[in-house]
Write an enzyme that holds these catalytic residues in place. Structure first.
Site, PDB file in Angstrom:
ATOM      1  N   THR A 163      13.481 -16.954   9.256  1.00 37.85           N
ATOM      2  CA  THR A 163      13.730 -15.830   8.362  1.00 37.85           C
ATOM      3  C   THR A 163      13.788 -16.266   6.898  1.00 37.85           C
ATOM      4  O   THR A 163      14.012 -17.430   6.610  1.00 37.85           O
ATOM      5  CB  THR A 163      15.089 -15.227   8.757  1.00 37.85           C
ATOM      6  OG1 THR A 163      15.906 -16.319   9.169  1.00 37.85           O
ATOM      7  CG2 THR A 163      14.934 -14.278   9.919  1.00 37.85           C
ATOM      8  N   GLU A 219      10.429 -24.439   3.455  1.00 38.16           N
ATOM      9  CA  GLU A 219       9.750 -23.253   3.988  1.00 38.16           C
ATOM     10  C   GLU A 219      10.168 -21.982   3.234  1.00 38.16           C
ATOM     11  O   GLU A 219       9.351 -21.094   2.988  1.00 38.16           O
ATOM     12  CB  GLU A 219      10.053 -23.107   5.481  1.00 38.16           C
ATOM     13  CG  GLU A 219       9.250 -22.013   6.152  1.00 38.16           C
ATOM     14  CD  GLU A 219       9.333 -22.098   7.676  1.00 38.16           C
ATOM     15  OE1 GLU A 219       8.416 -22.685   8.273  1.00 38.16           O
ATOM     16  OE2 GLU A 219      10.310 -21.586   8.247  1.00 38.16           O
ATOM     17  N   TYR A 263      15.229 -31.977  19.427  1.00 35.02           N
ATOM     18  CA  TYR A 263      16.227 -31.991  18.362  1.00 35.02           C
ATOM     19  C   TYR A 263      17.383 -32.952  18.639  1.00 35.02           C
ATOM     20  O   TYR A 263      17.857 -33.638  17.767  1.00 35.02           O
ATOM     21  CB  TYR A 263      16.806 -30.602  18.127  1.00 35.02           C
ATOM     22  CG  TYR A 263      15.880 -29.676  17.397  1.00 35.02           C
ATOM     23  CD1 TYR A 263      14.944 -30.182  16.498  1.00 35.02           C
ATOM     24  CD2 TYR A 263      15.951 -28.303  17.573  1.00 35.02           C
ATOM     25  CE1 TYR A 263      14.082 -29.340  15.814  1.00 35.02           C
ATOM     26  CE2 TYR A 263      15.101 -27.449  16.888  1.00 35.02           C
ATOM     27  CZ  TYR A 263      14.168 -27.967  16.013  1.00 35.02           C
ATOM     28  OH  TYR A 263      13.341 -27.130  15.334  1.00 35.02           O
TER      29      TYR A 263
END
Ligand code: 2GW
Ligand code: MN
Length: 269
Positions: A163, A219, A263
């Site tokens: 987002t 980003e 991760y």
């Protein structure tokens, strides 16, 4: 129509190639409101682009970062798969940024391809490993790429969707956007990529001075830049797909797949 005519000019035989049977896509958005094409399967002739760029003498730089544990985890696979699939037929120079140049795998490259390994320091914060790519890319465009290549494409070494930044104190803050751009792949002429990486780096540094960090790091800055500087082509999710999403009827082809995320082992200090 324009594509069809160019295909004829280039003597591409449409009957010999199923992919030249173009139909408009009615199931997906194919054009942004500023009239940039969104690139979906079935909307263009891959061979036409290939031939056009060969004729124009285009040459491509591919940048990828493999710092710390990401080198062993992903680089080998990334290099092999891009050697087989990325811009085949055009001269490609790989710019591999790493803190361990001696560990970069020696993969077999076709005659039109070569690799340059660039040593970078490993930033202690992973957020900085990711964000400082904007500076490294901007610098290498200035010192090297602009003298040898017409275009630059920048990839994550693994392959994610998030987002916008919502912190009004960050330079990446956006109230609303139109598209969400994944930073795992972006590219264009070296001039445009230079302007993008430089602007993102400046936003990142300004944020640092103000002690803020955008939600999704580089980003988020990339998204802010793209909001203000509309791209002339937008790649559909075919170009950045996660197979774990499962079947989607509008995805007819997947051109770039995310590698598995480890991760727990890769992101712990
Ligand atoms: C990244 C996060 C946590 C720990 C380490 C790293 C890391 C990243 C690293 O140790 N070494 C390294 O070489 N990288 C490079 O940065 C590598 O090329 C990797 O693909 C890239 C981005 O990190 P990644 O792939 O783990 O992040 P994603 O997939 O969540 O990426 C999206 O968000 C990022 C910002 O948070 C970037 O904007 C990225 O371009 C996006 O795809
Ligand atoms: Mn990634």
């Amino acid at each position: 129509k324009c594509h069809l005519e160019s295909a004829k000019m280039l003597n591409l035989d449409s009957s010999a190639d199923a992919s030249l049977n173009l139909q408009s896509r009615l199931d997906v958005l194919t054009c942004t409101y500023w009239k940039a094409a969104i690139i979906w399967e079935g909307m263009f002739y891959p061979r036409l682009y290939d031939e056009m760029h060969k004729m124009k003498g285009s040459s491509v730089a591919l940048t990828v970062f493999a710092v710390g544990r990401y080198l062993d985890a992903y680089l080998h696979t990334f290099l092999n798969s891009s050697a087989q699939h990325f811009m085949v037929g055009l001269p490609v120079t790989y710019y591999v940024f790493t803190d361990m140049p001696e560990k970069v795998p020696n993969i077999k490259l076709s005659p039109l391809r070569s690799m340059k390994v660039i040593k970078v320091e490993k930033n202690s914060r992973w957020q900085d490993v990711s964000m400082m790519r904007m500076k490294s890319i901007s610098d290498v465009i200035e010192s090297d790429i602009r003298h040898h290549c017409t275009h630059v494409f920048c990839f994550d070494v693994d392959q994610h969707l998030y987002t916008y930044d919502r912190n009004p104190n960050s330079k990446a803050y956006m109230e609303t956007g139109d598209f969400y751009y994944h930073a795992a792949i972006f590219g264009g002429s070296w001039k445009n990529v230079k302007a993008l990486t430089e602007a993102c780096y400046q936003g990142i540094m300004e944020d640092k001075q103000n002690n803020v960090e955008a939600l999704w790091h580089d980003e988020s800055h990339l998204n802010k830049y793209m909001l203000l500087h509309k791209p002339s082509k937008v790649l559909s999710p075919e170009y950045c797909w996660d197979t774990s999403i499962g079947f989607r009827s509008d995805i007819q082809v997947t051109r770039l797949l995310w590698a598995p995320k480890y991760y727990d082992t890769l992101r712990t200090p």
